[in-house]
Design a protein around this motif. Structure first.
Motif, PDB file in Angstrom:
ATOM      1  N   GLU A 593       0.973  -1.109   0.092  1.00  0.00           N
ATOM      2  CA  GLU A 593       0.392  -0.099   0.005  1.00  0.00           C
ATOM      3  C   GLU A 593       0.824   1.578   0.093  1.00  0.00           C
ATOM      4  N   ASN A 626      -2.217  -8.403   0.778  1.00  0.00           N
ATOM      5  CA  ASN A 626      -2.955  -7.589   1.046  1.00  0.00           C
ATOM      6  C   ASN A 626      -3.155  -8.410   1.882  1.00  0.00           C
ATOM      7  N   ASN A 627      -2.829  -7.485   3.295  1.00  0.00           N
ATOM      8  CA  ASN A 627      -3.021  -7.349   4.573  1.00  0.00           C
ATOM      9  C   ASN A 627      -4.000  -6.873   5.186  1.00  0.00           C
ATOM     10  N   ASN A 628      -5.282  -6.501   4.642  1.00  0.00           N
ATOM     11  CA  ASN A 628      -6.900  -5.651   4.927  1.00  0.00           C
ATOM     12  C   ASN A 628      -7.366  -5.676   4.884  1.00  0.00           C
ATOM     13  N   ALA A 658      -4.231 -11.161   5.983  1.00  0.00           N
ATOM     14  CA  ALA A 658      -4.866 -10.612   6.916  1.00  0.00           C
ATOM     15  C   ALA A 658      -4.699 -11.312   8.332  1.00  0.00           C
ATOM     16  N   GLN A 661      -0.812 -12.172   9.177  1.00  0.00           N
ATOM     17  CA  GLN A 661       0.323 -11.340   9.245  1.00  0.00           C
ATOM     18  C   GLN A 661       1.653 -11.253   9.362  1.00  0.00           C
ATOM     19  N   ASP A 722      -3.586   2.343  -2.180  1.00  0.00           N
ATOM     20  CA  ASP A 722      -3.823   1.763  -0.283  1.00  0.00           C
ATOM     21  C   ASP A 722      -5.875   1.706  -0.725  1.00  0.00           C
ATOM     22  N   THR A 724      -7.971   0.764   1.357  1.00  0.00           N
ATOM     23  CA  THR A 724      -8.950   0.976   2.753  1.00  0.00           C
ATOM     24  C   THR A 724      -9.151   2.369   2.972  1.00  0.00           C
ATOM     25  N   GLU A 730     -14.927   0.530   0.927  1.00  0.00           N
ATOM     26  CA  GLU A 730     -14.391  -0.764   1.356  1.00  0.00           C
ATOM     27  C   GLU A 730     -15.276  -1.574   1.582  1.00  0.00           C
TER      28      GLU A 730
END
Length: 734
Positions: A593, A626-628, A658, A661, A722, A724, A730
């Motif tokens: 991001e 994709n951490n979110n 997500a 992590q 980004d 998010t 979102e």
């Protein structure tokens, strides 16, 4: 050793030139030209031909008053102006053309001689007479150049008497009305022009004698232009006279008509024989000197450079001229030989004119005492090749192919002379004007045009960093490699000439090499980054090897901070010495991001990698972590759109992180362990965090192959990665 005899303007330039101009074409073909083209058509042909002759004469005269003109005439001028490859290739063509022109004059002589004495006029008969005449003239040239030139004064007098006899002659063949233009029974104007054109090429006979002149800078302009002007007047007056004196049908069928209408036929016979033989003699004298000059410059075999006597007479070159001229005589057809000669001379004259144009336009040191307008050279160049195209496009292409083959052969031979050609000045002029154009434009955020300062260091794997530097710079990017020589005292810097590095690897890749002394490596890099470059092509990227073991270096931290402040793009390569770049088959780009600017820079680099022959269209992947917990399809579509806009074909892989992590570098180690080249963005971090970043990065490099770290400057656009930040969107993704 007796002193070498030198000649003045009249004997050395004007006389051999005017005798060649007022030669076989005037006596044996001008009537035929008038009969086929009509009066207005003939005047047009004469004027167009003289347009080329005048522009070329002016161009070569101007160059002659700026440069020292040595032996070889036009070859010497072109080789010192445009370089040995062009000068040599045109010189060879001109030499062959000169040798063939000897055959042209002697076949014309044979037509008149055999007809006058009632000998046979078949092709074989003309070949026998022409060969005997060639032998006689060659022997005369071998005996004495001075004697040959003195004989020309008597021939010049004979020509003047013959012209008077023609103008005072009979009008029994006079037409009822003067034909102004060609008719259906006429030969095409293109063919007529090709046959006539050798008549105006005679002025090179004087220039070819440049090495035997007392004062070439004075004699060549005066003698050449005087000969061209005299020839123009004689041809126009004689064409008008012939058109009012003889019917077109007679002119087309009788090559000896001038002899028949003259008041005293023997005077015309003497003029014809004198003009044709003197023209041939001019070629026999001038041609070998062209070859001799080329051989002295090592363009042609050295054996032809050897001379005899105090005047260094080119005997060996003379024998080769004899052979080529004899080959032309065996052709036996004057009109065919004339067309061949026309192509050789038109090519040479075109390059003479463009040589003058480039000298006057680009060379600041070009200061001729005989000044003409620059556009004259350009006009002459365009006229030469336009006429060649119109006359015979196939012959023009063939001539240019021959010239091109000779050019590349001489370029590979790498002949060196103690003279600077004009091309350096041309490129300096082009670059100067280009830089001003570039500098005048305001900077806009457009595609990246790399200008890289590379610090490769001397090592066994330096060439790989150089290779990658050239790859990521693309076809038009600039790469300058700096070698830093550590000298703690640094009292005496390297001379400017010593700072340039000539290296085969650099030349092969098209990289500029420089070396300088520095008292500190890091301050040296900072100083170069702060000062190197100039308006229009300012460096925008710093590239170097990844620094291992410098995580706690304060100096390295300051250097990095300065480079970031200067807003350079930064490229750091960690090179895998074992795997190298593998098979050059796979490239991974890692995005996150926070990599909005780095992402666009990577895609620009991807374009250049795809275009590189070495990488040969590798498999390129964009990997996004994709951490979110954003919907994979939506991330994929958004990245695909960004990639599509930048016209780069890649595979896209989304890695969901997500829940687990995992650290970013751990994911890279899993996915890119077998990738040939991995690109990772350098995140924004505070400088005090540098040691931690370097240590983690070093750990990553132990598990993957060659890696390029990328830090984009502010000039790159931000790609919206980004996903998010827009809450409404979102909710739709969850």
């Amino acid at each position: 050793m007796p002193e070498k005899k030198k000649f003045g303007t009249f004997a050395g330039v004007f006389t051999p030139s005017i005798l060649t101009i007022l030669g076989v074409i005037m006596y044996m073909r001008l009537g035929w030209v008038v009969g086929n083209a009509g009066l207005m058509g003939t005047l047009g042909i004469i004027l167009i031909a003289h347009l080329i002759a005048v522009s070329t004469g002016l161009s070569v005269s101007s160059i002659a008053t700026d440069k020292k003109i040595g032996a070889g005439g036009i070859y010497y001028v072109l080789s010192r102006s445009m370089g040995i490859p062009i000068g040599g290739s045109i010189g060879i063509a001109l030499y062959v053309g000169t040798a063939f022109s000897i055959a042209l004059y002697l076949i014309g002589f044979s037509e008149s001689f055999n007809s006058y004495f009632g000998f046979g006029t078949t092709v074989d008969d003309l070949r026998i007479t022409g060969t005997i005449a060639l032998l006689a003239l060659t022997v005369l040239a071998m005996i004495s150049t001075s004697l040959a030139l003195k004989a020309q004064f008597f021939i010049l007098a004979a020509i003047a008497i013959s012209l008077i006899s023609i103008f005072l002659g009979t009008t029994e063949f006079a037409p009822h009305t003067v034909a102004m233009f060609s008719n259906d029974n006429s030969v095409s104007l293109e063919v007529v022009f090709a046959v006539f054109f050798p008549a105006v090429t005679g002025f090179t006979a004087g220039i070819a004698m440049s090495g035997d002149l007392k004062d070439p800078k004075k004699s060549i302009p005066i003698g050449t232009l005087a000969a061209i002007a005299t020839g123009l007047i004689v041809y126009i007056v004689l064409a008008v006279f012939i058109s009012f004196t003889v019917r077109p049908d007679v002119l087309r069928s009788d090559y000896n008509i001038l002899m028949k209408i003259a008041l005293f036929a023997p005077a015309v016979v003497a003029g014809i024989w004198g003009a044709t033989l003197s023209s041939a003699l001019g070629g026999i004298l001038g041609g070998p000197r062209i070859l001799q000059a080329m051989s002295i410059d090592k363009v042609t075999p050295r054996v032809f450079g050897k001379g005899r006597g105090s005047n260094n007479e080119p005997i060996n070159a003379l024998f080769l001229v004899f052979v080529i001229a004899e080959a032309g005589i065996l052709i036996g057809e004057l009109d065919v030989i004339a067309r061949v000669v026309s192509m050789f001379y038109l090519t040479a004259y075109g390059f003479i004119n463009i040589s003058y144009f480039l000298e006057s336009w680009a060379n600041p040191d070009f200061q001729p005492s005989f000044k003409i307008k620059r556009w004259i050279g350009l006009l002459g160049f365009i006229a030469c090749f336009s006429v060649m195209f119109k006359l015979d496009m196939i012959a023009m292409i063939a001539a240019l192919v021959v010239i091109t083959v000779l050019y590349y052969a001489l370029q590979r031979k790498e002949v060196k002379i103690q003279s600077n050609d004009v091309w350096g000045s041309v490129w300096e002029n082009v670059v100067n004007k280009g830089l001003k154009k570039i500098d005048a434009k305001e900077y806009q955020n457009t595609n990246w045009n790399p200008n890289i300062i590379l610090f490769s260091g001397k090592s066994d794997h330096q060439k790989y960093l150089l290779e990658l530097g050239k790859t990521v710079s693309g076809r038009t990017g600039i790469v300058t490699n700096f070698k830093l020589i550590l000298d703690t005292k640094n009292n005496i810097p390297l001379r400017k000439t010593e700072q340039t590095i000539r290296d085969e690897n650099f030349q092969e890749l098209g990289i500029f090499g420089r070396q300088i002394k520095v008292d500190n490596i890091y301050s040296g890099i900072t100083n170069i980054a702060s000062t190197f470059g100039f308006s229009g092509v300012e460096p925008n990227t710093i590239m170097m090897g990844w620094p291992k073991g410098l995580e706690n270096s304060i100096e390295y931290s300051k250097m990095t901070e300065t480079l970031l402040h200067l807003d350079y793009n930064l490229l750091y390569l960690d090179f895998d010495r074992k795997a190298k770049f593998g098979n050059y088959g796979s490239v991974d780009f890692w995005w996150r991001e926070t990599d909005s600017k780095n992402a666009e820079m990577m895609l620009n680099i991807a374009r250049f990698i795809i275009a590189s022959p070495r990488w040969d269209n590798p498999d390129i992947r964009v990997l996004f972590v994709n951490n979110n917990n954003v919907a994979v399809d939506l991330i994929h579509d958004k990245i695909a759109k960004l990639v599509e806009d930048l016209r780069v074909k890649v595979q896209i892989k989304i890695i969901n992180n997500a829940v687990e992590q995992k650290p970013f570098y751990d994911i890279i180690a899993e996915e890119s362990s077998s990738t040939d080249l991995t690109l990772v963005g350098i995140p924004d971090y505070k400088i005090e965090k540098q040691a931690e970043f370097v240590m983690k990065t070093n750990h990553l490099f132990k598990t993957i192959g060659s890696t390029l770290l990328v830090k984009a400057s502010h000039n790159f656009n931000e790609l919206d990665l980004d996903l998010t930040k827009n809450k409404t969107t979102e909710k739709q993704w969850v």
